[in-house]
Motif scaffolding. Structure first.
Motif, short mmCIF file in Angstrom:
data_model
loop_
_atom_site.label_atom_id
_atom_site.label_comp_id
_atom_site.label_asym_id
_atom_site.label_seq_id
_atom_site.Cartn_x
_atom_site.Cartn_y
_atom_site.Cartn_z
N PRO A 1 0.83 -1.21 0.00
CA PRO A 1 0.00 0.00 0.00
C PRO A 1 0.86 1.26 0.00
O PRO A 1 1.91 1.32 0.65
CB PRO A 1 -0.82 -0.13 1.29
CG PRO A 1 -0.22 -1.22 2.08
CD PRO A 1 0.57 -2.07 1.16
N SER A 2 0.40 2.26 -0.74
CA SER A 2 1.13 3.52 -0.82
C SER A 2 0.23 4.72 -0.64
O SER A 2 0.69 5.86 -0.75
CB SER A 2 1.86 3.63 -2.17
OG SER A 2 0.93 3.58 -3.24
N VAL A 3 -1.06 4.48 -0.37
CA VAL A 3 -2.01 5.56 -0.14
C VAL A 3 -2.39 5.57 1.33
O VAL A 3 -2.94 4.60 1.85
CB VAL A 3 -3.27 5.40 -1.02
CG1 VAL A 3 -4.25 6.53 -0.74
CG2 VAL A 3 -2.89 5.37 -2.49
N PHE A 4 -2.07 6.66 2.01
CA PHE A 4 -2.34 6.78 3.43
C PHE A 4 -2.97 8.14 3.71
O PHE A 4 -2.86 9.07 2.93
CB PHE A 4 -1.04 6.65 4.25
CG PHE A 4 -0.27 5.38 3.96
CD1 PHE A 4 -0.65 4.18 4.52
CD2 PHE A 4 0.83 5.39 3.12
CE1 PHE A 4 0.04 3.01 4.26
CE2 PHE A 4 1.54 4.23 2.85
CZ PHE A 4 1.15 3.04 3.43
N HIS A 5 -3.61 8.23 4.87
CA HIS A 5 -4.17 9.51 5.29
C HIS A 5 -3.04 10.48 5.62
O HIS A 5 -2.02 10.07 6.19
CB HIS A 5 -5.07 9.30 6.52
CG HIS A 5 -5.94 10.46 6.84
ND1 HIS A 5 -5.49 11.54 7.58
CD2 HIS A 5 -7.23 10.74 6.51
CE1 HIS A 5 -6.47 12.41 7.72
NE2 HIS A 5 -7.53 11.96 7.07
N PRO A 6 -3.17 11.77 5.27
CA PRO A 6 -2.08 12.73 5.56
C PRO A 6 -1.70 12.80 7.03
O PRO A 6 -0.54 13.02 7.37
CB PRO A 6 -2.65 14.07 5.07
CG PRO A 6 -3.69 13.70 4.07
CD PRO A 6 -4.26 12.40 4.53
N GLN A 7 -2.69 12.60 7.91
CA GLN A 7 -2.41 12.57 9.36
C GLN A 7 -2.59 11.13 9.87
O GLN A 7 -3.18 10.90 10.93
CB GLN A 7 -3.34 13.52 10.12
CG GLN A 7 -2.98 14.99 9.98
CD GLN A 7 -3.48 15.58 8.67
OE1 GLN A 7 -4.63 15.36 8.28
NE2 GLN A 7 -2.61 16.33 8.00
N GLY B 1 2.02 -19.52 4.45
CA GLY B 1 1.74 -18.15 4.06
C GLY B 1 2.15 -17.93 2.61
O GLY B 1 3.22 -18.36 2.20
N ASN B 2 1.32 -17.23 1.83
CA ASN B 2 1.59 -17.14 0.39
C ASN B 2 1.41 -15.73 -0.12
O ASN B 2 1.01 -15.51 -1.26
CB ASN B 2 0.66 -18.11 -0.37
CG ASN B 2 1.12 -18.34 -1.80
OD1 ASN B 2 2.31 -18.27 -2.10
ND2 ASN B 2 0.17 -18.58 -2.69
N SER B 3 1.68 -14.74 0.73
CA SER B 3 1.64 -13.37 0.24
C SER B 3 2.76 -13.16 -0.76
O SER B 3 3.89 -13.61 -0.54
CB SER B 3 1.77 -12.39 1.41
OG SER B 3 0.59 -12.39 2.20
N ALA B 4 2.47 -12.48 -1.84
CA ALA B 4 3.47 -12.29 -2.90
C ALA B 4 3.49 -10.82 -3.30
O ALA B 4 3.13 -10.45 -4.42
CB ALA B 4 3.16 -13.18 -4.09
N PHE B 5 3.87 -9.97 -2.38
CA PHE B 5 3.97 -8.56 -2.69
C PHE B 5 5.11 -8.33 -3.67
O PHE B 5 6.16 -8.96 -3.59
CB PHE B 5 4.21 -7.75 -1.41
CG PHE B 5 3.02 -7.71 -0.50
CD1 PHE B 5 1.91 -6.94 -0.82
CD2 PHE B 5 2.99 -8.45 0.66
CE1 PHE B 5 0.80 -6.91 0.01
CE2 PHE B 5 1.90 -8.42 1.51
CZ PHE B 5 0.80 -7.65 1.18
N THR B 6 4.90 -7.42 -4.60
CA THR B 6 5.90 -7.12 -5.62
C THR B 6 6.33 -5.66 -5.52
O THR B 6 5.71 -4.85 -4.84
CB THR B 6 5.34 -7.40 -7.02
OG1 THR B 6 4.11 -6.64 -7.19
CG2 THR B 6 5.03 -8.87 -7.20
N GLY B 7 7.41 -5.33 -6.24
CA GLY B 7 7.91 -3.97 -6.21
C GLY B 7 8.80 -3.74 -5.01
O GLY B 7 9.37 -4.68 -4.43
N THR B 8 8.92 -2.52 -4.58
CA THR B 8 9.77 -2.20 -3.45
C THR B 8 8.99 -1.40 -2.43
O THR B 8 7.76 -1.22 -2.57
CB THR B 8 11.03 -1.44 -3.90
OG1 THR B 8 11.95 -1.36 -2.81
CG2 THR B 8 10.68 -0.03 -4.39
N VAL B 9 9.67 -0.92 -1.42
CA VAL B 9 9.01 -0.18 -0.35
C VAL B 9 8.69 1.23 -0.87
O VAL B 9 9.60 1.96 -1.26
CB VAL B 9 9.91 -0.10 0.89
CG1 VAL B 9 9.23 0.72 1.99
CG2 VAL B 9 10.25 -1.49 1.39
N PRO B 10 7.42 1.62 -0.90
CA PRO B 10 7.09 2.95 -1.42
C PRO B 10 7.60 4.06 -0.51
O PRO B 10 7.62 3.92 0.72
CB PRO B 10 5.55 2.94 -1.48
CG PRO B 10 5.13 1.88 -0.52
CD PRO B 10 6.22 0.86 -0.50
#
Length: 400
Positions: A230-236, A251-260
């Motif tokens: 996730p890369s969308v968060f509340h400003p506060q 466990g089979n989570s397969a997140f891709t990409g890097t740390v936003p």
């Protein structure tokens, strides 16, 4: 009558005064046997019953449905078995249903949706099965649901989005499946939404959930989630802990990409944990964004991933860090001297990487006479020339 050493059964003769009984507290005694149905038959004035911390067995009696004034039912830490009786739906004044740590089976009765005054449902540590009923969405006074550590199946109902005062919803460690409903994003009061260790939950993490203003924890471990973090968060944002990955077999989570980069702007983030994922790239930016959270961060765990590149000098900005776990990645180069700025560091794991050297300042962190508090320091000792490590090479980690 709590904590009086009562060590017998609850006498059915109490039923003779049930019509005038308003409050009965038998907590922390040595009571055995079952709850006598006679105790509740006609108990129209009973407001509170607490038998927490005894050795009661048997089932919850159907005569509970007679207790039309009942506001709190606390049958916690006993050996009660069988299902929640459907008659529970007759208790229109019930505010607190607390039945955790028993041997209760069966599903959550749909009739619970009739308990319009219910504020707290607490049934964790039982053997309950079945789906979470959509009727929960009718309980508009509900503030907390604790149903973790059971065997519930099915999907998290989207009807939860109808609950304007819900603060805590914990269904972790069950057999739930399906996707996370975006309707959860309508609950602006939500502080804790925990669903980790449900290996059938799939899809992606809706931004409607991560952008809630009061949510404190985003825990995504041991699911089947895929896609980017996730890369969308509340400003506060109130997020204090962000965790993802696979810490259990299956466990089979397969997140891709890097740390936003947005992660480093969460103003209250103290714990960051990504374990055993397929995340790649350089997780910590060379230059932290303005307004970053390095000063509040306490624990960073980036272990058993596919991160690469060098460890940037910006690591020295995390001056309050107590734990840094970077093992089993593909980091290379020299560990920057700025790591010596981390005077609060207690645990450092950098083994199973491609680091060439470590700065002598790390050993200063182990010097108690100099204010150092580093107790555990593990690296690839020979490769980096470590002279003060407490352990070398691969270790067997048990993640919680």
């Amino acid at each position: 009558l709590s904590q009086n050493g009562l060590a017998s059964t609850i006498p059915s003769q109490l039923g003779r005064i049930s019509q005038s009984l308003e409050w009965l507290n038998l907590e922390e005694n040595g009571l055995t046997g079952s709850l006598p149905p006679e105790l509740f038959a006609g108990a129209i004035r009973l407001q509170t019953l607490s038998v927490w911390g005894n050795g009661l067995t048997g089932r919850l009696p159907t005569s509970l449905g007679d207790c039309e004034s009942l506001q709190r039912l606390k049958v916690v830490s006993n050996q009660i078995s069988g299902p929640i009786p459907t008659e529970i739906g007759q208790l229109s004044n019930l505010e607190f249903l607390e039945i955790w740590t028993n041997k209760i089976t069966g599903s959550i009765p749909t009739e619970l949706g009739n308990c319009q005054s219910l504020k707290k449902y607490s049934a964790e540590y039982n053997d309950m099965t079945g789906s979470l009923p959509t009727e929960l969405g009718r309980l508009t006074n509900l503030t907390a649901v604790f149903a973790y550590w059971n065997m519930h199946s099915g999907q998290i109902p989207s009807e939860l989005g109808n609950l304007p005062t819900l603060e805590i919803f914990n269904v972790a460690i069950n057999n739930l499946s399906g996707t996370l409903p975006t309707e959860i994003g309508r609950i602006s009061s939500l502080r804790r939404f925990r669903y980790f260790n449900n290996k059938g939950i799939s899809g992606t993490v809706p931004s409607e959930i991560t952008s809630l203003p009061l949510v404190e924890d985003i825990w995504l471990q041991n699911l089947q989630l895929k896609g980017p973090l996730p890369s969308v968060f509340h400003p506060q944002s109130s997020i204090r802990s962000l965790k993802a990955g696979n810490t259990l077999n299956g466990g089979n989570s397969a997140f891709t990409g890097t740390v936003p980069n947005e992660v480093w702007l969460l103003p209250n983030l103290e714990v960051l944990e990504f374990i055993n994922t397929t995340l790649t790239g350089a997780p910590i930016p060379d230059v932290l964004p303005e307004g970053n959270n390095a000063g509040v961060m306490r624990m960073v765990t980036l272990a058993e991933n596919e991160f690469s590149g060098t460890l940037p000098s910006s690591i020295g900005a995390f001056v309050g860090l107590t734990n840094l776990w970077l093992q089993d990645n593909a980091f290379i180069g020299d560990v920057p001297s700025e790591i010596g700025n981390l005077r609060s560091l207690q645990e450092l794991h950098i083994q199973e990487n491609g680091f060439d050297s470590v700065p002598p300042g790390i050993c200063n962190l182990r010097n108690a006479n100099d204010g150092g508090v580093l107790e555990t320091y593990i690296s690839d000792c020979e490769e980096v020339g470590c002279t003060c490590c407490t352990g070398c090479g691969p270790q067997t980690e048990v993640w919680e």
